[in-house]
Design a protein around this motif. Structure first.
Motif, PDB file in Angstrom:
ATOM      1  N   LYS A   9      34.478   6.010   2.792  1.00 42.43           N
ATOM      2  CA  LYS A   9      33.956   4.658   3.028  1.00 42.43           C
ATOM      3  C   LYS A   9      34.734   3.957   4.137  1.00 42.43           C
ATOM      4  O   LYS A   9      34.183   3.180   4.903  1.00 42.43           O
ATOM      5  N   ALA A  10      36.032   4.251   4.226  1.00 42.28           N
ATOM      6  CA  ALA A  10      36.876   3.620   5.239  1.00 42.28           C
ATOM      7  C   ALA A  10      36.449   4.003   6.654  1.00 42.28           C
ATOM      8  O   ALA A  10      36.709   3.266   7.602  1.00 42.28           O
ATOM      9  N   LYS A  11      35.798   5.146   6.800  1.00 36.56           N
ATOM     10  CA  LYS A  11      35.334   5.573   8.125  1.00 36.56           C
ATOM     11  C   LYS A  11      34.236   4.654   8.651  1.00 36.56           C
ATOM     12  O   LYS A  11      34.062   4.510   9.852  1.00 36.56           O
ATOM     13  N   LYS A  12      33.455   4.078   7.774  1.00 31.13           N
ATOM     14  CA  LYS A  12      32.411   3.092   8.099  1.00 31.13           C
ATOM     15  C   LYS A  12      31.347   3.596   9.064  1.00 31.13           C
ATOM     16  O   LYS A  12      30.622   2.823   9.639  1.00 31.13           O
ATOM     17  N   ASN A  13      31.264   4.893   9.252  1.00 30.24           N
ATOM     18  CA  ASN A  13      30.227   5.413  10.143  1.00 30.24           C
ATOM     19  C   ASN A  13      29.227   6.283   9.392  1.00 30.24           C
ATOM     20  O   ASN A  13      28.434   6.979  10.008  1.00 30.24           O
ATOM     21  N   LEU A  14      29.294   6.249   8.061  1.00 31.97           N
ATOM     22  CA  LEU A  14      28.397   7.056   7.254  1.00 31.97           C
ATOM     23  C   LEU A  14      27.371   6.178   6.535  1.00 31.97           C
ATOM     24  O   LEU A  14      27.717   5.117   6.028  1.00 31.97           O
ATOM     25  N   SER A  15      26.148   6.661   6.497  1.00 35.17           N
ATOM     26  CA  SER A  15      25.127   5.958   5.726  1.00 35.17           C
ATOM     27  C   SER A  15      25.426   6.192   4.246  1.00 35.17           C
ATOM     28  O   SER A  15      26.202   7.082   3.878  1.00 35.17           O
ATOM     29  N   ALA A  16      24.794   5.421   3.386  1.00 40.54           N
ATOM     30  CA  ALA A  16      24.993   5.583   1.945  1.00 40.54           C
ATOM     31  C   ALA A  16      24.590   6.987   1.501  1.00 40.54           C
ATOM     32  O   ALA A  16      25.272   7.617   0.678  1.00 40.54           O
ATOM     33  N   ALA A  17      23.510   7.515   2.066  1.00 44.80           N
ATOM     34  CA  ALA A  17      23.045   8.863   1.711  1.00 44.80           C
ATOM     35  C   ALA A  17      24.047   9.928   2.167  1.00 44.80           C
ATOM     36  O   ALA A  17      24.350  10.864   1.426  1.00 44.80           O
ATOM     37  N   ALA A  18      24.578   9.777   3.388  1.00 44.64           N
ATOM     38  CA  ALA A  18      25.552  10.737   3.906  1.00 44.64           C
ATOM     39  C   ALA A  18      26.839  10.684   3.089  1.00 44.64           C
ATOM     40  O   ALA A  18      27.453  11.722   2.809  1.00 44.64           O
ATOM     41  N   LEU A  19      27.259   9.496   2.703  1.00 45.47           N
ATOM     42  CA  LEU A  19      28.455   9.326   1.889  1.00 45.47           C
ATOM     43  C   LEU A  19      28.285  10.026   0.543  1.00 45.47           C
ATOM     44  O   LEU A  19      29.165  10.790   0.111  1.00 45.47           O
ATOM     45  N   LYS A  20      27.144   9.807  -0.084  1.00 41.55           N
ATOM     46  CA  LYS A  20      26.861  10.431  -1.383  1.00 41.55           C
ATOM     47  C   LYS A  20      26.870  11.956  -1.255  1.00 41.55           C
ATOM     48  O   LYS A  20      27.434  12.656  -2.095  1.00 41.55           O
ATOM     49  N   LYS A  21      26.275  12.468  -0.169  1.00 40.56           N
ATOM     50  CA  LYS A  21      26.216  13.912   0.066  1.00 40.56           C
ATOM     51  C   LYS A  21      27.620  14.485   0.248  1.00 40.56           C
ATOM     52  O   LYS A  21      27.952  15.536  -0.319  1.00 40.56           O
ATOM     53  N   LYS A  22      28.475  13.809   1.033  1.00 44.06           N
ATOM     54  CA  LYS A  22      29.837  14.306   1.275  1.00 44.06           C
ATOM     55  C   LYS A  22      30.665  14.316  -0.014  1.00 44.06           C
ATOM     56  O   LYS A  22      31.444  15.239  -0.244  1.00 44.06           O
ATOM     57  N   ILE A  23      30.488  13.304  -0.847  1.00 42.63           N
ATOM     58  CA  ILE A  23      31.217  13.263  -2.121  1.00 42.63           C
ATOM     59  C   ILE A  23      30.765  14.404  -3.024  1.00 42.63           C
ATOM     60  O   ILE A  23      31.580  15.078  -3.652  1.00 42.63           O
ATOM     61  N   LEU A  24      29.462  14.663  -3.056  1.00 39.05           N
ATOM     62  CA  LEU A  24      28.934  15.765  -3.858  1.00 39.05           C
ATOM     63  C   LEU A  24      29.474  17.113  -3.366  1.00 39.05           C
ATOM     64  O   LEU A  24      29.887  17.964  -4.161  1.00 39.05           O
ATOM     65  N   ILE A  25      29.509  17.300  -2.048  1.00 38.48           N
ATOM     66  CA  ILE A  25      30.056  18.534  -1.473  1.00 38.48           C
ATOM     67  C   ILE A  25      31.532  18.678  -1.852  1.00 38.48           C
ATOM     68  O   ILE A  25      31.990  19.766  -2.206  1.00 38.48           O
ATOM     69  N   GLY A  26      32.278  17.584  -1.780  1.00 43.18           N
ATOM     70  CA  GLY A  26      33.696  17.612  -2.155  1.00 43.18           C
ATOM     71  C   GLY A  26      33.897  18.022  -3.606  1.00 43.18           C
ATOM     72  O   GLY A  26      34.788  18.819  -3.918  1.00 43.18           O
ATOM     73  N   LYS A  27      33.070  17.510  -4.510  1.00 45.65           N
ATOM     74  CA  LYS A  27      33.162  17.883  -5.926  1.00 45.65           C
ATOM     75  C   LYS A  27      32.885  19.374  -6.107  1.00 45.65           C
ATOM     76  O   LYS A  27      33.588  20.060  -6.844  1.00 45.65           O
TER      77      LYS A  27
END
Length: 124
Positions: free
Chosen positions: A68-86
């Motif tokens: 979130k601190a990067k502030k260049n990700l859409s809500a969908a992209a953020l959700k996708k990256k968190i899912l990939i991390g998990k």
């Protein structure tokens, strides 16, 4: 030639064999920051299994906050990256727990000291 390559957000990245050899020839230790796929490529491209340490987040909230601190990700992209991390964390813990170090980065200074100790132990 490359030991491993990855396409991340449309950009190609990789670790060249030449760069690793240059470090090795100076009797230095080469530390690579790889994701799960990169480690798998590396393990398949060399004869000797590399020493590996997973340095993970203290929790998934920490991952979300950092993204979130990067502030260049859409809500969908953020959700996708968190899912990939998990998924990556789960795969790592399932497949490498018995043979490699796992360092949780809840305290950066402590994680660094543990990482440094592992490098010294693995490279006497």
């Amino acid at each position: 030639m490359f030991l491993e390559t990855a396409k991340i957000e449309g950009e190609m990245y990789g670790v060249s064999i030449k760069a690793v050899r240059m470090i090795r020839d100076k009797y230095r230790i080469c530390i690579l920051n790889l994701d799960k796929q990169g480690l798998e490529q590396l393990e398949n491209s060399i004869e000797q299994t590399p020493n590996a340490a997973y340095v993970g987040p203290a929790n998934m909230k920490q991952v979300g906050d950092a993204l979130k601190a990067k502030k260049n990700l859409s809500a969908a992209a953020l959700k996708k990256k968190i899912l990939i991390g998990k998924k990556e964390l789960t795969k790592w813990l399932d497949n490498h727990l018995s043979s490699d170090s796992i360092l949780m980065n809840d305290n950066p200074d402590e994680a660094y000291q543990k990482f440094k100790k592992k490098i010294i132990e693995d490279n006497p």
